[in-house]
Design a protein around this motif. Structure first.
Motif, PDB file in Angstrom:
ATOM      1  N   VAL A   1      -3.137   2.336  -2.937  1.00 48.36           N
ATOM      2  CA  VAL A   1      -3.141   3.643  -3.461  1.00 48.36           C
ATOM      3  C   VAL A   1      -4.014   4.554  -2.232  1.00 48.36           C
ATOM      4  O   VAL A   1      -4.680   4.622  -2.232  1.00 48.36           O
ATOM      5  N   SER A   2      -3.529   5.399  -1.921  1.00 51.74           N
ATOM      6  CA  SER A   2      -4.396   6.308  -0.683  1.00 51.74           C
ATOM      7  C   SER A   2      -3.936   7.219  -1.098  1.00 51.74           C
ATOM      8  O   SER A   2      -2.245   7.959  -0.919  1.00 51.74           O
ATOM      9  N   ILE A   3      -4.378   8.821  -0.658  1.00 50.82           N
ATOM     10  CA  ILE A   3      -4.286   9.799  -1.187  1.00 50.82           C
ATOM     11  C   ILE A   3      -5.403  10.161   0.686  1.00 50.82           C
ATOM     12  O   ILE A   3      -6.616  10.340   0.556  1.00 50.82           O
ATOM     13  N   ASN A   4      -4.437  11.287   1.176  1.00 50.20           N
ATOM     14  CA  ASN A   4      -5.652  11.445   2.977  1.00 50.20           C
ATOM     15  C   ASN A   4      -6.461  12.778   2.539  1.00 50.20           C
ATOM     16  O   ASN A   4      -5.324  13.934   1.977  1.00 50.20           O
TER      17      ASN A   4
ATOM     18  N   HIS B   1       0.837  -0.951  -0.293  1.00 47.50           N
ATOM     19  CA  HIS B   1      -0.007   0.158   0.350  1.00 47.50           C
ATOM     20  C   HIS B   1       1.036   1.303  -0.217  1.00 47.50           C
ATOM     21  O   HIS B   1       1.732   1.201   0.952  1.00 47.50           O
ATOM     22  N   LEU B   2       0.634   2.066  -0.739  1.00 45.17           N
ATOM     23  CA  LEU B   2       1.528   3.332  -1.291  1.00 45.17           C
ATOM     24  C   LEU B   2       0.542   4.601  -1.074  1.00 45.17           C
ATOM     25  O   LEU B   2      -0.335   4.533  -1.658  1.00 45.17           O
ATOM     26  N   LYS B   3       0.971   5.755   0.050  1.00 42.00           N
ATOM     27  CA  LYS B   3       0.780   6.652   0.437  1.00 42.00           C
ATOM     28  C   LYS B   3       1.295   7.899  -1.242  1.00 42.00           C
ATOM     29  O   LYS B   3       2.239   7.593  -1.167  1.00 42.00           O
TER      30      LYS B   3
ATOM     31  N   THR C   1      -8.936   6.727   1.565  1.00 35.69           N
ATOM     32  CA  THR C   1      -8.558   8.098   1.709  1.00 35.69           C
ATOM     33  C   THR C   1      -8.673   8.305   3.864  1.00 35.69           C
ATOM     34  O   THR C   1      -9.603   6.959   4.442  1.00 35.69           O
ATOM     35  N   GLN C   2      -8.426   8.788   3.847  1.00 34.80           N
ATOM     36  CA  GLN C   2      -8.752   9.622   5.520  1.00 34.80           C
ATOM     37  C   GLN C   2      -9.081  10.672   5.998  1.00 34.80           C
ATOM     38  O   GLN C   2      -8.490  11.714   5.512  1.00 34.80           O
ATOM     39  N   MET C   3     -10.080  11.169   6.713  1.00 34.00           N
ATOM     40  CA  MET C   3      -9.918  11.880   7.866  1.00 34.00           C
ATOM     41  C   MET C   3     -10.087  12.019   8.937  1.00 34.00           C
ATOM     42  O   MET C   3      -9.966  11.035   9.481  1.00 34.00           O
ATOM     43  N   ILE C   4      -9.461  13.587  10.047  1.00 36.80           N
ATOM     44  CA  ILE C   4      -9.584  14.071  10.801  1.00 36.80           C
ATOM     45  C   ILE C   4     -10.805  13.778  10.921  1.00 36.80           C
ATOM     46  O   ILE C   4     -11.104  14.979  10.642  1.00 36.80           O
TER      47      ILE C   4
ATOM     48  N   ALA D   1      -6.055  14.906  -7.492  1.00 37.02           N
ATOM     49  CA  ALA D   1      -5.054  13.245  -7.924  1.00 37.02           C
ATOM     50  C   ALA D   1      -5.566  12.480  -7.880  1.00 37.02           C
ATOM     51  O   ALA D   1      -5.334  10.777  -8.037  1.00 37.02           O
ATOM     52  N   MET D   2      -6.882  12.271  -6.856  1.00 39.65           N
ATOM     53  CA  MET D   2      -8.058  10.927  -6.791  1.00 39.65           C
ATOM     54  C   MET D   2      -8.286  10.295  -8.430  1.00 39.65           C
ATOM     55  O   MET D   2      -8.861   9.689  -8.402  1.00 39.65           O
TER      56      MET D   2
END
Lengths: 476, 414
Positions: free
Chosen positions: B167-170, B145-147, B225-228, B194-195
């Motif tokens: 792949v992920s982009i936060n 898994h690459l960020k 993706t991730q959300m804070i 980018a997403m």
């Protein structure tokens, strides 16, 4: 004697399983028995080493069916039966036979999830699959080198059910090019890169006792754990204590749990940023900043300097921090830079009396050189800490326009460091709908001379003139 | 400064990575090491090789290549203005560490992220190089898994997708204003751009593989993706809305919610308190409602209270049911799957079992009890052959009857 006669005579049968997990053998015998109409209560299924004495009177020779009657078993039953054969419950083969018996009259019985026998088989199936999954997860290899330097990976694992043979394929596919052995009390499997070999039960002492890589792994385990999120129940649900003894990282758990509360409160204290509720009057802010020790500047020999001006000013001017003279006077912009600012404001036609003048950082940061206190720029962190106070001021005064003098003030407003030359002359939008203008700090002008000074003074005046126009526009 | 050894670097860089919620290793293409030179397999279902005392699964070696960073995001422990200890791995060191762990069956693979050093492109090159060493030099067939870094060149992001399973982009924060305030160097348009690029590449690769068997796979595990949660003022409604737009627009596999947790040397603009874990949990439940229970985002929002947040004492499905009582009771012997899925206390599995069982018998309350965890919770919302809730569904105090009896004391309540 025909098969039917056997049953009528009330003969009991006993089937000795050659292996604890031999599904194919069970299927053959079960089919034969159903074909001969032998009801479940007349058959005893005995696993290897199991206690068959209760049924020792049972006939070991099974009846031979007269015709090849078709035996019905649903797909779902077969897939569950294959797994249930691996379960450690000694009754598993009898339960399966009972279910196969009932399926002959109700072929869709497996769909009836509320039936207690169906549920029991489903639970056993689930338990086997879970055990297999945990084996994939919790087997821990330790590497040993033989005399020729070949690496051999050996694991010790204690499964609940007879799953070792069943799961060999997973490890073969995953570690096809490694030499490995998995030792268990229910039998062992060995892979040399080409063939799979089985051997009898082993003991824990047969496996290697350690591996240097385990220190790294333990360090990783301890570091990836966030003490602020302690959820022991969630961990235990998926990683019950029974597995811990064979997992190198599990030895750390009690210590990590015990230390979690301390580490969390240390993090909170280290930030020491537990601000009370934001003060709601300028007087309250004034009082609070005098007591503020949230950053090291507050511990120097200085006093907090509060902003100054009407509490409904349309323009707020933000400097960097009080200087030597401001610190002594307790008022902002009264030293040399303040005089430059005053002159420039007057030239631009902006009334200082009508503006609210304050600083990004409330205390004077300096180093002592002999008798002199030399100005030191605040760090980004210190500016960010002090944001709390000037944001409180801004929330009360609610200026329409903020003028930030210099990079520190701009950082305090934007939360990031910007280049003055790139952002000056144009308004930037702030969160609350007001706008931000950025220009140089007047003390910068004091440090220059010659052409550079003239050029910067011109730019500074131009910025203030543009600001004046904008204020006039907004006032309309 | 003395050079750090591998152990110290691992400590610093794993510590720096622990605020990322995702550790999933599921949903990628099936493959194994048979016939190859190295190790590794992925068989669909992810495997959690250990659980930390925070209840989170440890599936992958989750580390940062470096925690040096030129960005200054307030919520991040690695931001430029933080005093945290810094360290840096080379791509080869990370690859070796991954294999050391993988061969001992500690992990499913690698989840690599990084602080931004020198430039976004330089950093992205190092991430891609790590994946290349693993895949090409070691023929590693485990999970990667690459960020990816939204500011980096799209060509680099494309290479990342060719090596990685996911792949992920936060997106970091649910609102643009929160992002501007707390992550001043980031930009939501760039992130979403980018997403969008990733989505196109993933779709194109799927399309090509339909026609050419040997077309290269591109991030077969999709993107996430991730959300804070809890660092800015966004409400649960905002978050649910944002998540559903992300699912819709970018075909994300998962949106992770991460309760903002105190970090050492935190920035002053953030609340330093215990992370809102229950709120995070309710958001995951609402995420499940949208993904598996047929709830529209608007319906989840209807379950929120006046302040726009989901109630913390009861789950969002129950909150919704209490607001729309005219939809109940549901007859378990007749109702459609969609209606049964709305019943608080009935999961997808229980609903499937009810549908299968009722072909064989008329279900009684007792039978439903065997198929669910708690019949008490389900009872006010269903009819069975021998049970009607009569007035129960309409009782004004139903919520207090169903809410957990006593608020569970927090382990470390202040």
């Amino acid at each position: 004697m025909t098969a039917l006669q056997h049953v009528k005579l009330g003969t009991y049968y006993v089937v000795h399983m050659p292996e604890p997990d031999d599904f194919a053998f069970w299927r053959e015998r079960a089919r034969q028995l159903v074909q001969c109409d032998v009801p479940p209560d007349r058959v005893a299924w005995v696993e290897p080493g199991g206690n068959g004495s209760l049924f020792s009177h049972g006939d070991k020779r099974l009846p031979v069916p007269e015709d090849d009657k078709i035996i019905r078993a649903s797909k779902r039953f077969l897939s569950i039966a294959k797994n249930v054969c691996h379960h450690s419950d000694p009754e598993r083969f009898s339960l399966l036979y009972a279910m196969l018996w009932r399926l002959q009259s109700n072929p869709r019985l497996m769909e009836d999830k509320a039936d207690s026998q169906v549920r029991r088989l489903e639970d056993m199936d689930k338990s086997v699959r879970r055990d297999a999954h945990k084996m994939h997860a919790f087997v821990r290899f330790r590497m040993v080198e033989d005399d020729e330097g070949n690496e051999h990976y050996v694991a010790w694992f204690e499964p609940d059910h007879h799953i070792v043979r069943r799961e060999a394929g997973f490890f073969v596919r995953r570690f096809a090019n490694m030499h490995w052995s998995i030792l268990t009390p229910r039998g062992c499997i060995h892979w040399d890169g080409e063939t799979l070999r089985e051997s009898g039960p082993a003991q824990k002492s047969d496996a290697p006792q350690g591996d240097p890589a385990e220190d790294l792994w333990r360090k990783y385990y301890a570091s990836i754990f966030n003490p602020a999120r302690l959820k022991i129940g969630a961990m235990l649900k998926e990683m019950p204590r029974k597995y811990w003894k064979n997992m190198p990282e599990a030895a750390l758990i009690p210590e990590l749990v015990a230390g979690a509360q301390r580490r969390e409160s240390e993090m909170v204290d280290a930030g020491a940023l537990e601000f009370e509720d934001r003060p709601e009057t300028l007087a309250a802010i004034d009082k609070a900043i005098h007591a503020c020790r949230k950053c090291p500047i507050g511990n120097l020999d200085n006093q907090a300097v509060m902003g100054e001006g009407p509490d409904d000013a349309a323009l707020m001017i933000v400097g960097e921090q009080p200087g030597d003279q401001e610190d002594q006077a307790g008022k902002p912009f009264v030293g040399p830079a303040g005089q430059v600012l005053d002159a420039a404001l007057e030239q631009a036609g902006i009334e200082r009396r009508e503006t609210y003048v304050t600083n990004a950082v409330k205390h004077f940061k300096y180093v002592q050189r002999g008798k002199r206190r030399l100005h030191q720029s605040p760090t980004a962190k210190e500016i960010d800490v002090c944001r709390w106070w000037h944001e409180a001021e801004r929330a009360i005064v609610k200026p329409k326009v903020v003028l930030a003098l210099g990079a520190s003030a701009a950082r305090a407003m934007l939360g990031k460091t910007v280049s003055i030359s790139k952002v000056r002359g144009e308004p930037l939008a702030l969160d609350d709908g007001s706008e931000l203008w950025v220009t140089a700090h007047p003390s910068y002008l004091l440090r220059l001379d010659g052409d550079a000074k003239a050029e910067q003074e011109r730019l500074f005046a131009a910025d203030l003139a543009a600001l004046k126009d904008r204020l006039a526009q907004l006032a309309q | 400064m003395t050079a750090l050894d591998t152990m110290q670097k691992l400590e610093i860089l794993a510590d720096a990575a622990k605020y990322d919620a995702s550790c999933a290793s599921s949903g990628t293409a099936k493959r194994n090491s048979t016939g190859g030179k190295g190790v590794g397999s992925t068989e669909g279902m992810g495997i959690c090789h250990a659980y930390a005392p925070d209840g989170r699964c440890i599936s992958l070696l989750k580390i940062l290549l470096t925690n040096h960073c030129i960005f200054d995001c307030h919520y991040c422990i690695n931001r430029k203005s933080s005093n945290v200890r810094r360290a840096r791995f080379t791509p080869r060191e990370v690859a070796d560490l991954t294999l050391t762990f993988y061969r001992r069956n500690y992990i499913e693979g690698l989840f690599l992220s990084s602080g931004i050093i020198k430039s976004s492109n330089h950093t992205m090159e190092l991430l891609v190089e790590t994946a290349r060493i693993l895949r090409e030099e070691h023929d590693f067939r485990g999970y990667i898994h690459l960020k990816t870094i939204p500011e980096a060149d799209p060509e680099l992001a494309h290479q990342a997708g060719l090596y990685a399973d996911r792949v992920s982009i936060n997106v970091e924060l649910p609102t643009d204003s929160g992002l501007t305030r707390l992550a001043p160097d980031k930009n939501s348009r760039q992130i979403e751009g980018a997403m969008g690029g990733m989505k196109m590449a993933i779709r194109q690769s799927k399309d090509e593989r339909k026609r050419f068997k040997h077309a290269p796979r591109f991030a077969p595990g999709g993107q996430s993706t991730q959300m804070i949660v809890g660092a800015d003022a966004a409400t649960d409604s905002d978050i649910v809305g944002k998540a559903s737009r992300l699912y819709g627009n970018f075909k994300l596999r998962r949106v992770y919610y991460s309760a903002f947790s105190p970090i050492p040397d935190a920035s002053a603009v953030l609340p330093l308190k215990r992370p809102p874990l229950m709120r995070e949990h309710r958001l995951y439940q609402s995420d499940w409602l949208m993904r598996f229970y047929g709830f529209a985002p608007q319906e989840v929002m209807q379950a929120t209270e006046a302040d726009g947040n989901l109630p913390l004492d009861i789950d969002p499905k129950l909150a919704w049911a209490l607001k729309f009582r005219d939809r109940f009771p549901v007859d378990v012997n007749r109702a459609s799957r969609e209606d049964l899925l709305r019943v608080p206390g009935l999961g997808t599995r229980a609903v499937g079992q009810i549908l299968a069982s009722r072909r064989h018998r008329t279900l009684r309350l007792d039978d439903v009890g065997k198929l669910t965890v708690s019949v008490a919770k389900v009872r006010p919302f269903i009819c069975t052959a021998d049970w009607r809730p009569t007035l129960l569904t309409d009782r004004a105090d139903l919520r207090s009857l169903l809410a957990p009896k006593q608020e569970q004391l927090e382990l470390f309540a202040a």
